[in-house]
Design a protein around this motif. Structure first.
Motif, PDB file in Angstrom:
ATOM      1  N   UNK A 172       0.846  -1.194   0.000  1.00 31.91           N
ATOM      2  CA  UNK A 172       0.000   0.000   0.000  1.00 31.91           C
ATOM      3  C   UNK A 172       0.879   1.241   0.000  1.00 31.91           C
ATOM      4  N   UNK A 173       0.512   2.240  -0.814  1.00 34.63           N
ATOM      5  CA  UNK A 173       1.366   3.417  -0.941  1.00 34.63           C
ATOM      6  C   UNK A 173       0.605   4.738  -0.842  1.00 34.63           C
ATOM      7  N   UNK A 174      -0.726   4.694  -0.900  1.00 32.93           N
ATOM      8  CA  UNK A 174      -1.492   5.946  -0.928  1.00 32.93           C
ATOM      9  C   UNK A 174      -1.963   6.345   0.468  1.00 32.93           C
ATOM     10  N   UNK A 175      -1.922   7.639   0.724  1.00 30.95           N
ATOM     11  CA  UNK A 175      -2.381   8.200   2.000  1.00 30.95           C
ATOM     12  C   UNK A 175      -3.855   8.576   1.888  1.00 30.95           C
ATOM     13  N   UNK A 176      -4.605   8.358   2.967  1.00 36.14           N
ATOM     14  CA  UNK A 176      -6.026   8.679   2.972  1.00 36.14           C
ATOM     15  C   UNK A 176      -6.261  10.182   2.986  1.00 36.14           C
ATOM     16  N   UNK A 177      -7.189  10.625   2.134  1.00 35.23           N
ATOM     17  CA  UNK A 177      -7.710  11.990   2.180  1.00 35.23           C
ATOM     18  C   UNK A 177      -9.224  11.915   1.979  1.00 35.23           C
ATOM     19  N   UNK A 201      -5.833   1.256  -2.162  1.00 34.32           N
ATOM     20  CA  UNK A 201      -6.276   1.150  -0.775  1.00 34.32           C
ATOM     21  C   UNK A 201      -5.313   1.966   0.093  1.00 34.32           C
ATOM     22  N   UNK A 202      -5.808   2.933   0.885  1.00 21.85           N
ATOM     23  CA  UNK A 202      -4.898   3.759   1.689  1.00 21.85           C
ATOM     24  C   UNK A 202      -4.236   2.946   2.807  1.00 21.85           C
ATOM     25  N   UNK A 234     -16.564  -5.059  -1.857  1.00 23.64           N
ATOM     26  CA  UNK A 234     -16.269  -5.911  -0.712  1.00 23.64           C
ATOM     27  C   UNK A 234     -15.880  -4.988   0.433  1.00 23.64           C
ATOM     28  N   UNK A 235     -16.499  -5.156   1.594  1.00 21.35           N
ATOM     29  CA  UNK A 235     -16.198  -4.304   2.747  1.00 21.35           C
ATOM     30  C   UNK A 235     -15.081  -4.955   3.567  1.00 21.35           C
ATOM     31  N   UNK A 236     -13.981  -4.208   3.747  1.00 19.75           N
ATOM     32  CA  UNK A 236     -12.813  -4.752   4.443  1.00 19.75           C
ATOM     33  C   UNK A 236     -12.292  -3.772   5.504  1.00 19.75           C
ATOM     34  N   UNK A 237     -11.409  -4.279   6.363  1.00 15.94           N
ATOM     35  CA  UNK A 237     -10.646  -3.434   7.302  1.00 15.94           C
ATOM     36  C   UNK A 237      -9.197  -3.910   7.286  1.00 15.94           C
ATOM     37  N   UNK A 238      -8.296  -2.959   7.435  1.00 16.54           N
ATOM     38  CA  UNK A 238      -6.877  -3.291   7.512  1.00 16.54           C
ATOM     39  C   UNK A 238      -6.554  -3.753   8.929  1.00 16.54           C
ATOM     40  N   UNK A 239      -6.099  -4.981   9.084  1.00 21.22           N
ATOM     41  CA  UNK A 239      -5.837  -5.553  10.398  1.00 21.22           C
ATOM     42  C   UNK A 239      -4.492  -5.090  10.981  1.00 21.22           C
ATOM     43  N   UNK A 240      -3.681  -4.439  10.164  1.00 25.71           N
ATOM     44  CA  UNK A 240      -2.331  -4.086  10.616  1.00 25.71           C
ATOM     45  C   UNK A 240      -2.213  -2.625  11.059  1.00 25.71           C
ATOM     46  N   UNK A 241      -3.340  -1.939  11.128  1.00 27.54           N
ATOM     47  CA  UNK A 241      -3.317  -0.562  11.656  1.00 27.54           C
ATOM     48  C   UNK A 241      -3.800  -0.609  13.098  1.00 27.54           C
TER      49      UNK A 241
END
Length: 350
Positions: free
Chosen positions: A239-244, A265-266, A343-350
């Protein structure tokens, strides 16, 4: 226009149960090389394979010793001839059984292959074929797309390992998605270019792609489905993009942001995200958690709210584009926007 015509033909195949699309040997070889460690000492069953042109039988019989197989069994629906080299039709279904090379010429000779007539029609749902299924360790085949739900349900019921071909749209099926969400089924390595060429008897290939092939139909979105562990599903998506907030708008009727491309994916967003269905090809259960699917007719409730009163006037317009109440939607530049399946997901590593 060409794509629409192709989709229409595939829909006809599903409706008429004519989805006899036979897999190329090169595609089988490309995928199954990643699973070799799983086959040693195992009984492999191909229960949807015409013995006259089954490349699955060809692959496993010619690689029997290399893979260390215990036994190979193939069954097919009726109207197949017992002569392996004949294309004449018979009203009897058959079973092929191969226990390896006996004369050490490294070729599965005809006299080494047991050919048996079945009492029934060879349907994978028949008691006769289920009895054979119970003997198997791993099932590998290209089942009819129209029966994919029923086919997978049978494999799960009998606790079988499998590597099978299906369309990525199956991810959205209410019978299939929970298996994916619960890590009981996942995608394999896939077909080259995200499309497969199948030998087919029924339909002209309307594909405009330059890689179309004579006598075959090109189908986009076809994939391998499996429950055998492979290295691919433990590789992190970079992943390389920052959320805005501007680039990733929130849905009006669900507390999640919209992501249009899997690669975007941010890396720093901890909440829920709606990602394209193609995300499943990159899914790593150690990196992401799957919450649900954002499509109303999947029959999988994730808490999507109905249209707000001030947006109901847009409903007829978006319904023309295939949307229904319960789909995710956003307001972008003052207009109602309904994305494709998410697909609804969450990042588990944050």
């Amino acid at each position: 226009m060409a794509k629409r015509a192709q989709n229409k033909k595939l829909a006809e195949a599903k409706k008429n149960k004519k989805d006899e699309f036979y897999t190329q040997l090169s595609d089988i070889e490309r995928e199954l090389k990643h699973y070799r460690k799983h086959f040693k000492g195992k009984v492999v069953y191909c229960n949807c394979d015409d013995p006259r042109i089954s490349n699955f039988f060809h692959y496993f019989s010619y690689n029997f010793e290399k893979l260390g197989l215990k036994k190979l069994i193939t069954t097919c629906y009726k109207s197949q001839n017992m002569d392996l080299f004949s294309r004449n039709e018979s009203e009897k279904a058959i079973m092929l059984e191969y226990n390896g090379d006996k004369n050490r010429n490294n070729i599965p000779d005809v006299d080494e292959i047991g050919v048996h007539q079945l009492k029934g029609d060879g349907d994978f749902r028949s008691e006769e074929c289920i009895k054979i299924l119970k003997q198997a360790d791993i099932v590998v085949t290209n089942p009819p797309f129209s029966l994919f739900r029923e086919y997978v349900s049978q494999l799960i019921e009998h606790d079988k390992k499998f590597i099978i071909v299906g369309h990525q749209n199956a991810i959205k099926y209410k019978e299939i998605f929970p298996l994916i969400r619960d890590n009981r089924l996942w995608l394999g390595f896939g077909f080259k270019g995200g499309a497969a060429h199948f030998i087919n008897k029924h339909y002209e290939d309307y594909a405009t792609a330059t890689d179309r092939k004579e006598g075959m139909i090109r189908v986009s979105g076809v994939h391998w489905f499996t429950n055998l562990d492979i290295n691919k599903r433990h590789e992190d998506l970079i992943l390389y993009k920052k959320y805005t907030p501007k680039e990733y708008p929130k849905y009006e009727n669900f507390d999640a942001i919209n992501v249009d491309k899997t690669k975007e994916i941010p890396y720093d967003y901890a909440g829920m995200m709606g990602v394209p269905i193609t995300f499943m090809d990159k899914y790593n259960p150690d990196q992401f958690e799957i919450i649900g699917v954002g499509i109303a007719n999947a029959g999988l409730e994730i808490g999507v709210l109905p249209y707000k009163p001030e947006h109901k006037k847009y409903r007829k317009e978006v319904q023309k584009r295939g949307a229904v109440d319960g789909d995710l939607y956003m307001i972008v530049n003052g207009e109602v926007t309904v994305p494709y399946t998410r697909i609804i997901i969450k990042n588990k590593k944050i």
